[in-house]
Scaffold this motif. Sequence first.
Motif, PDB file in Angstrom:
ATOM      1  N   VAL A   7       0.814  -1.248  -0.129  1.00  0.00           N
ATOM      2  CA  VAL A   7       0.019  -0.020   0.008  1.00  0.00           C
ATOM      3  C   VAL A   7       0.967   1.213   0.100  1.00  0.00           C
ATOM      4  N   GLU A  31      -1.791   2.456  -5.158  1.00  0.00           N
ATOM      5  CA  GLU A  31      -1.312   3.672  -4.784  1.00  0.00           C
ATOM      6  C   GLU A  31      -2.611   4.516  -5.199  1.00  0.00           C
ATOM      7  N   ARG A  32      -2.971   5.490  -4.094  1.00  0.00           N
ATOM      8  CA  ARG A  32      -4.211   6.308  -3.831  1.00  0.00           C
ATOM      9  C   ARG A  32      -4.071   7.553  -5.109  1.00  0.00           C
ATOM     10  N   LYS A  39       6.017  14.801  -4.273  1.00  0.00           N
ATOM     11  CA  LYS A  39       5.933  14.808  -2.922  1.00  0.00           C
ATOM     12  C   LYS A  39       6.901  16.014  -2.606  1.00  0.00           C
ATOM     13  N   GLY A  42      13.399  17.503  -0.399  1.00  0.00           N
ATOM     14  CA  GLY A  42      14.822  17.914  -0.886  1.00  0.00           C
ATOM     15  C   GLY A  42      15.482  17.442  -1.854  1.00  0.00           C
ATOM     16  N   ALA A 259       6.392   5.423   6.862  1.00  0.00           N
ATOM     17  CA  ALA A 259       5.259   4.604   7.671  1.00  0.00           C
ATOM     18  C   ALA A 259       5.736   4.116   8.872  1.00  0.00           C
ATOM     19  N   GLY A 268      18.822  14.075   4.943  1.00  0.00           N
ATOM     20  CA  GLY A 268      18.469  14.100   3.577  1.00  0.00           C
ATOM     21  C   GLY A 268      18.747  12.519   3.458  1.00  0.00           C
TER      22      GLY A 268
HETATM   23  C1  LIG Z   1      10.768  18.969   3.169  1.00  0.00           C
HETATM   24  C2  LIG Z   1      11.208  17.446   2.925  1.00  0.00           C
HETATM   25  C3  LIG Z   1      12.669  17.523   2.534  1.00  0.00           C
HETATM   26  C4  LIG Z   1      13.202  16.276   2.474  1.00  0.00           C
HETATM   27  N1  LIG Z   1      14.410  16.036   1.744  1.00  0.00           N
HETATM   28  C5  LIG Z   1      14.941  14.632   1.501  1.00  0.00           C
HETATM   29  C6  LIG Z   1      16.164  14.699   0.780  1.00  0.00           C
HETATM   30  O1  LIG Z   1      16.666  15.465   0.271  1.00  0.00           O
HETATM   31  N2  LIG Z   1      16.676  13.201   0.598  1.00  0.00           N
HETATM   32  C7  LIG Z   1      15.751  12.157   0.860  1.00  0.00           C
HETATM   33  O2  LIG Z   1      16.417  11.113   0.822  1.00  0.00           O
HETATM   34  N3  LIG Z   1      14.702  12.389   1.675  1.00  0.00           N
HETATM   35  C8  LIG Z   1      14.162  13.530   1.865  1.00  0.00           C
HETATM   36  N4  LIG Z   1      12.889  13.842   2.671  1.00  0.00           N
HETATM   37  C9  LIG Z   1      12.395  12.462   3.353  1.00  0.00           C
HETATM   38  C10 LIG Z   1      11.650  11.810   2.181  1.00  0.00           C
HETATM   39  O3  LIG Z   1      10.657  12.453   1.299  1.00  0.00           O
HETATM   40  C11 LIG Z   1      10.806  10.638   2.719  1.00  0.00           C
HETATM   41  O4  LIG Z   1      11.652   9.812   3.575  1.00  0.00           O
HETATM   42  C12 LIG Z   1      10.406   9.592   1.651  1.00  0.00           C
HETATM   43  O5  LIG Z   1       9.509  10.257   0.891  1.00  0.00           O
HETATM   44  C13 LIG Z   1       9.804   8.222   2.230  1.00  0.00           C
HETATM   45  O6  LIG Z   1       9.257   7.721   1.223  1.00  0.00           O
HETATM   46  P1  LIG Z   1       7.911   6.846   1.611  1.00  0.00           P
HETATM   47  O7  LIG Z   1       7.430   5.920   0.366  1.00  0.00           O
HETATM   48  O8  LIG Z   1       7.902   6.109   3.093  1.00  0.00           O
HETATM   49  O9  LIG Z   1       6.701   7.738   1.725  1.00  0.00           O
HETATM   50  P2  LIG Z   1       5.934   8.918   0.697  1.00  0.00           P
HETATM   51  O10 LIG Z   1       7.026   9.298  -0.234  1.00  0.00           O
HETATM   52  O11 LIG Z   1       5.217   9.681   1.570  1.00  0.00           O
HETATM   53  O12 LIG Z   1       5.081   7.776  -0.165  1.00  0.00           O
HETATM   54  C14 LIG Z   1       3.729   7.323   0.286  1.00  0.00           C
HETATM   55  C15 LIG Z   1       2.903   7.155  -0.700  1.00  0.00           C
HETATM   56  O13 LIG Z   1       1.524   6.269   0.017  1.00  0.00           O
HETATM   57  C16 LIG Z   1       0.547   6.972  -0.731  1.00  0.00           C
HETATM   58  N5  LIG Z   1      -0.861   6.633  -0.068  1.00  0.00           N
HETATM   59  C17 LIG Z   1      -0.815   7.109   1.356  1.00  0.00           C
HETATM   60  N6  LIG Z   1      -1.960   6.305   1.926  1.00  0.00           N
HETATM   61  C18 LIG Z   1      -2.391   5.673   0.805  1.00  0.00           C
HETATM   62  C19 LIG Z   1      -3.412   4.617   0.909  1.00  0.00           C
HETATM   63  N7  LIG Z   1      -4.317   4.596   1.842  1.00  0.00           N
HETATM   64  N8  LIG Z   1      -3.638   4.136  -0.250  1.00  0.00           N
HETATM   65  C20 LIG Z   1      -2.851   4.013  -1.059  1.00  0.00           C
HETATM   66  N9  LIG Z   1      -1.828   4.793  -1.254  1.00  0.00           N
HETATM   67  C21 LIG Z   1      -1.638   5.680  -0.268  1.00  0.00           C
HETATM   68  C22 LIG Z   1       0.780   8.292  -1.046  1.00  0.00           C
HETATM   69  O14 LIG Z   1      -0.009   8.792  -2.194  1.00  0.00           O
HETATM   70  C23 LIG Z   1       2.419   8.325  -1.419  1.00  0.00           C
HETATM   71  O15 LIG Z   1       2.543   8.210  -2.714  1.00  0.00           O
HETATM   72  C24 LIG Z   1      12.510  14.940   2.707  1.00  0.00           C
HETATM   73  C25 LIG Z   1      11.220  15.142   3.387  1.00  0.00           C
HETATM   74  C26 LIG Z   1      10.633  16.360   3.692  1.00  0.00           C
HETATM   75  C27 LIG Z   1       9.091  16.485   4.203  1.00  0.00           C
END
Ligand SMILES: Cc1cc2nc3c(=O)[nH]c(=O)nc-3n(C[C@H](O)[C@H](O)[C@H](O)COP(=O)(O)OP(=O)(O)OC[C@H]3O[C@@H](n4cnc5c(N)ncnc54)[C@H](O)[C@@H]3O)c2cc1C
Length: 348
Positions: A7, A31-32, A39, A42, A259, A268
């Motif tokens: 998810v 993916e929703r 997103k 950085g 999550a 970063g």
């Molecule tokens: C301002 C900022 C700057 C950052 N800079 C950096 C950087 O320079 N380098 C770096 O490595 N990291 C950086 N990060 C951290 C990085 O963005 C996150 O750690 C990364 O996006 C985590 O990936 P993820 O897949 O866990 O979550 P996410 O990228 O948040 O993806 C979650 C996905 O789940 C989907 N979703 C949510 N709920 C549901 C549902 N119920 N059903 C289906 N789909 C759903 C969402 O639409 C989304 O696509 C930064 C974060 C922020 C806030």
Amino acid sequence: VRDLVVVGGGPAGLATAILAAQAGLATTLVERRWFPVDKPCGEGLMPEGVRALRAMGVRVDESFPFEGIRYVDDGRVAEARFHHGPGLGIRRTVLSQGMVNRAVELGVEVLERSPARDVVANGDRVRISLDSGSLESKWLALANGNGNLLREPPVDRRESFRRYGYRRHYRRRPWSSFVEVHWGRGAEAYVTPVSENEVGLAFLFHEAAPTWESMLARFPALEERLEGCAPNSPLAGAGPMRRRMRSVASPRVALVGDASGYVDALTGDGVALAFECARALVSSLVAGSLAGYDKGHRRTTRRYRVMTELALILTRRPLARRVVVASLGTYPRLFESLLSFSRGSDIE
Ligand SMILES: Cc1cc2nc3c(=O)[nH]c(=O)nc-3n(C[C@H](O)[C@H](O)[C@H](O)COP(=O)(O)OP(=O)(O)OC[C@H]3O[C@@H](n4cnc5c(N)ncnc54)[C@H](O)[C@@H]3O)c2cc1C
């Protein structure tokens, strides 16, 4: 019955799906939103992340290599170079497209615009409810970022230390081959080159809802660099960032990526770390049990958590920070060793 439902189609979910498919698990990802998913970020992918991307066979259209990290604080500058290949500045949309293409190529069933509404683990199966019906699988990986699907909420959001982020892009040639971190009053600015003619700017800060202009005004050197450059993307915001979970695995359900817990974006490391956790998770799935994942996850994220907490202390203590940045500027090997410690062994 499929082996795995993932998810969330961010970097963590896509990496989990790609690695699972590479390991021969029948995988569906929901993916929703539509791909490519954007997103606020950085957008600096650390060298371990670049290597992981390559190992997954992901090709990206456009990116910009960076050779290290540069801290700038009140005129003081400290730099650390990577010793085992560059990091990559990469727009999230570009990363998302490259990763989803690879997942599809490997046979992952990808369902877009399909928010998961509920999950129920029952014996040796998990049922995931979507608007269009439900899916069943042996395992579930929750990679839904900051979203909540489990009944058990995060245990710690430290209300007193909430941090938020903004990001925006500008059309201009990168002026540096480093990711620059500028420390300012109550905020930091992160500058990442993402292509030959585009630069990403992100702010991290404590207060709720400042304007973009008021943030930029805290960094006159950046304001000058960006004067007359057209913004290339709308302002996007994220936060609060901190999230801690009591456990990241139950017998059938595992959390991965943001999550599964997050401290702060200031190092970063989020995306590279998400890739590492995805790898740990898929190893457990291939071994046939999530029993070892909790421990593996803790081990994978420990250094990141410690170093990020330490760096966070500096965001609130400008005097100490100036001393630290000045010292790291004088002793770049020390800076390189610290970065190396926080993320394994890349910089030595
Ligand atoms: C301002 C900022 C700057 C950052 N800079 C950096 C950087 O320079 N380098 C770096 O490595 N990291 C950086 N990060 C951290 C990085 O963005 C996150 O750690 C990364 O996006 C985590 O990936 P993820 O897949 O866990 O979550 P996410 O990228 O948040 O993806 C979650 C996905 O789940 C989907 N979703 C949510 N709920 C549901 C549902 N119920 N059903 C289906 N789909 C759903 C969402 O639409 C989304 O696509 C930064 C974060 C922020 C806030």
